[in-house]
Design an enzyme around this catalytic site. Structure first.
Site, PDB file in Angstrom:
ATOM      1  NE  ARG A 241      -4.191  -1.040   0.036  1.00  0.00           N
ATOM      2  CZ  ARG A 241      -4.714  -2.331  -0.637  1.00  0.00           C
ATOM      3  NH1 ARG A 241      -3.534  -2.509  -1.801  1.00  0.00           N
ATOM      4  NH2 ARG A 241      -5.571  -2.708  -0.868  1.00  0.00           N
ATOM      5  CD  GLU A 270      -3.135   3.605  -5.089  1.00  0.00           C
ATOM      6  OE1 GLU A 270      -1.802   3.542  -4.961  1.00  0.00           O
ATOM      7  OE2 GLU A 270      -4.171   2.833  -5.250  1.00  0.00           O
ATOM      8  CG  HIS A 288      -3.544  -0.199  -6.906  1.00  0.00           C
ATOM      9  ND1 HIS A 288      -3.752   0.384  -5.799  1.00  0.00           N
ATOM     10  CD2 HIS A 288      -3.248  -1.612  -6.468  1.00  0.00           C
ATOM     11  CE1 HIS A 288      -4.222  -0.519  -4.764  1.00  0.00           C
ATOM     12  NE2 HIS A 288      -3.900  -1.968  -5.329  1.00  0.00           N
TER      13      HIS A 288
HETATM   14  P1  NAP Z   1      -1.422 -11.184   4.730  1.00  0.00           P
HETATM   15  O1  NAP Z   1      -1.519 -12.622   4.658  1.00  0.00           O
HETATM   16  O2  NAP Z   1      -2.266 -10.725   5.966  1.00  0.00           O
HETATM   17  O3  NAP Z   1       0.080 -10.662   5.189  1.00  0.00           O
HETATM   18  C1  NAP Z   1       0.485  -9.611   5.636  1.00  0.00           C
HETATM   19  C2  NAP Z   1       1.779  -9.732   6.622  1.00  0.00           C
HETATM   20  O4  NAP Z   1       2.114  -8.883   7.110  1.00  0.00           O
HETATM   21  C3  NAP Z   1       1.317 -10.932   7.835  1.00  0.00           C
HETATM   22  O5  NAP Z   1       2.342 -11.604   7.718  1.00  0.00           O
HETATM   23  C4  NAP Z   1       1.488  -9.913   9.060  1.00  0.00           C
HETATM   24  O6  NAP Z   1       2.151 -10.547   9.960  1.00  0.00           O
HETATM   25  C5  NAP Z   1       2.307  -8.848   8.709  1.00  0.00           C
HETATM   26  N1  NAP Z   1       2.406  -7.651   9.265  1.00  0.00           N
HETATM   27  C6  NAP Z   1       1.099  -6.834   9.708  1.00  0.00           C
HETATM   28  N2  NAP Z   1       1.604  -5.602  10.183  1.00  0.00           N
HETATM   29  C7  NAP Z   1       2.828  -5.718  10.513  1.00  0.00           C
HETATM   30  C8  NAP Z   1       3.654  -4.848  10.890  1.00  0.00           C
HETATM   31  N3  NAP Z   1       3.191  -3.929  11.730  1.00  0.00           N
HETATM   32  N4  NAP Z   1       4.972  -5.105  11.143  1.00  0.00           N
HETATM   33  C9  NAP Z   1       5.312  -6.211  10.378  1.00  0.00           C
HETATM   34  N5  NAP Z   1       4.621  -7.135   9.837  1.00  0.00           N
HETATM   35  C10 NAP Z   1       3.095  -6.965   9.835  1.00  0.00           C
HETATM   36  O7  NAP Z   1      -1.801 -10.140   3.857  1.00  0.00           O
HETATM   37  P2  NAP Z   1      -1.668 -10.448   1.892  1.00  0.00           P
HETATM   38  O8  NAP Z   1      -2.689 -11.349   1.452  1.00  0.00           O
HETATM   39  O9  NAP Z   1       0.068 -10.908   2.102  1.00  0.00           O
HETATM   40  O10 NAP Z   1      -1.358  -8.853   1.757  1.00  0.00           O
HETATM   41  C11 NAP Z   1      -0.467  -8.104   2.131  1.00  0.00           C
HETATM   42  C12 NAP Z   1      -1.014  -6.532   1.759  1.00  0.00           C
HETATM   43  O11 NAP Z   1      -0.665  -6.587   0.078  1.00  0.00           O
HETATM   44  C13 NAP Z   1      -2.585  -6.300   1.661  1.00  0.00           C
HETATM   45  O12 NAP Z   1      -2.718  -5.765   3.075  1.00  0.00           O
HETATM   46  C14 NAP Z   1      -2.658  -5.333   0.598  1.00  0.00           C
HETATM   47  O13 NAP Z   1      -2.520  -4.145   1.159  1.00  0.00           O
HETATM   48  C15 NAP Z   1      -1.508  -5.492  -0.368  1.00  0.00           C
HETATM   49  N6  NAP Z   1      -2.011  -5.806  -1.563  1.00  0.00           N
HETATM   50  C16 NAP Z   1      -1.663  -5.113  -2.633  1.00  0.00           C
HETATM   51  C17 NAP Z   1      -2.046  -5.398  -3.980  1.00  0.00           C
HETATM   52  C18 NAP Z   1      -2.105  -4.731  -5.321  1.00  0.00           C
HETATM   53  O14 NAP Z   1      -2.981  -4.568  -5.971  1.00  0.00           O
HETATM   54  N7  NAP Z   1      -0.755  -3.990  -5.386  1.00  0.00           N
HETATM   55  C19 NAP Z   1      -2.753  -6.662  -4.165  1.00  0.00           C
HETATM   56  C20 NAP Z   1      -3.170  -7.556  -3.107  1.00  0.00           C
HETATM   57  C21 NAP Z   1      -2.707  -7.120  -1.789  1.00  0.00           C
HETATM   58  P3  NAP Z   1       1.647 -11.574  11.192  1.00  0.00           P
HETATM   59  O15 NAP Z   1       1.314 -12.716  10.406  1.00  0.00           O
HETATM   60  O16 NAP Z   1       2.685 -11.862  11.930  1.00  0.00           O
HETATM   61  O17 NAP Z   1       0.358 -10.996  11.670  1.00  0.00           O
END
Ligand code: NAP
Length: 322
Positions: A241, A270, A288
């Protein structure tokens, strides 16, 4: 199964692809704001809705919930990230919130890898020069980038997407560091990833790829101080993000040669992208498109519809956030 009134109204704030929209239209009255829907239009559209389909460009806040009224039962976000949704306000209003995890994991991880390679090899810069007619022939000193093979890659947030990105790196023989709130012993043993504090990761990595959600805690995780810790040759990749990166500080680091390169898909504020970033060297910038594959986007649209239908039928939704 609870009886669902065919009069139930679904307000798609902007757009939902046909794969999902048709599932909703078969069952309910559907209103759609369109991609250019203004805030005023969205506020009008949601009035009296039983369900709202939002996306990262739609702020779901108290104003929107008030405009929808007491009949609103679910906000289905067309994204896995839900930083655009005020979860506390939804909880207080008794409104469920859902997202679209898993189905976009691979697409987004592949884009992170694409940006890692494109930024590290200066693909954006080289292509822009060629198109502008600036190519004067093979030059041994030009566009010398960095190889991913043998590099140390730091994955910030080893969740679904971070982990898939780490898996995709296996063929490159890269060393893996990660930072995460909780240890991931399985990834450590299967991928050879080593958990370190963010500060150590920033100092040691040749590539830093961000995969944590946007939150108050992660806003400007990469600011001027974090950039100063990174190697001057390092590549920063952000497909998570925009709020995670201070773009003014990043543009300055690129301009002043304090950072190797950047590959970005998301931007704070954005779709506006600051002029100073557009003018900065060694940056590959995409609009994005992390989940923008046919497979992922159709699956996301279907997931949105399935979550809406479940809540309106009185069932537990498959992807609850609240
Ligand atoms: P996810 O499975 O929930 O993974 C997020 C990870 O971040 C988790 O392992 C979590 O740790 C860790 N985390 C959360 N807060 C943290 C912090 N303050 N410090 C360190 N680690 C932290 O989510 P995901 O499905 O991988 O997606 C991740 C992000 O990608 C989404 O939130 C979204 O914003 C972004 N995204 C962007 C696009 C795009 O189009 N560019 C597409 C999809 C997703 P723990 O496991 O220890 O809780």
């Amino acid at each position: 199964m609870e009886f669902v009134s065919p009069d139930a109204v679904i307000a798609i704030a902007r757009n939902l692809l046909p794969a999902g929209a048709e599932l909703l239209r078969e069952r309910f009255e559907v209103r759609e704001g369109g991609l250019d829907a203004s805030r005023e239009r969205i506020i009008e559209l949601v009035e009296g809705a039983d369900a709202v389909v939002a996306d990262p460009a739609v702020a779901v806040d108290e104003e929107l919930l008030r405009a929808a009224g007491p009949g609103l039962r679910v906000v289905a976000n067309f994204a896995v990230g839900y930083d655009n949704v005020d979860l506390d306000a939804c909880r207080a209003a008794g409104v469920r919130v859902t997202n679209t995890p898993d189905v976009l994991t691979n697409a987004t991880a592949e884009l992170a890898l694409a940006l890692t390679l494109a930024a590290g090899r200066l693909v954006g810069e080289a292509e822009r020069d060629l198109r502008a007619g600036h190519w004067r022939g093979w030059d041994p000193a030009a566009y010398r980038g960095q190889e991913l093979s043998g590099a140390t890659v730091g994955v910030v947030g080893l969740g679904r997407i971070g982990r898939r990105y780490a898996e995709l790196l296996a063929g490159f023989d890269a060393g893996l560091l990660y930072s995460s709130r909780t240890p991931k012993p399985d990834a450590e043993s299967r991928l050879g990833a080593r958990r370190v504090e963010l500060e150590e990761l920033l100092a040691r990595a040749d590539v830093v790829s961000l995969h944590v959600p946007a939150s108050a805690e992660t806003r400007h995780l990469i600011d001027a101080a974090a950039l100063a810790r990174m190697k001057p040759t390092a590549v920063l990749v952000n497909t998570a993000r925009g709020a995670l990166v201070d773009l003014a500080a990043l543009a300055a680091a690129l301009r002043e040669g304090r950072l190797g390169a950047a590959g970005l898909d998301v931007y704070e504020g954005e779709p506006k992208v600051p002029e100073e970033l557009l003018a900065a060297p060694r940056a590959v910038l995409t609009p994005h498109i992390g989940s923008a594959t046919v497979t992922a986007r159709d699956a996301m649209a279907i997931t949105v519809a399935e979550n809406v239908i479940a809540v309106l039928e009185g069932r537990e939704p498959p992807n609850p956030v609240v």
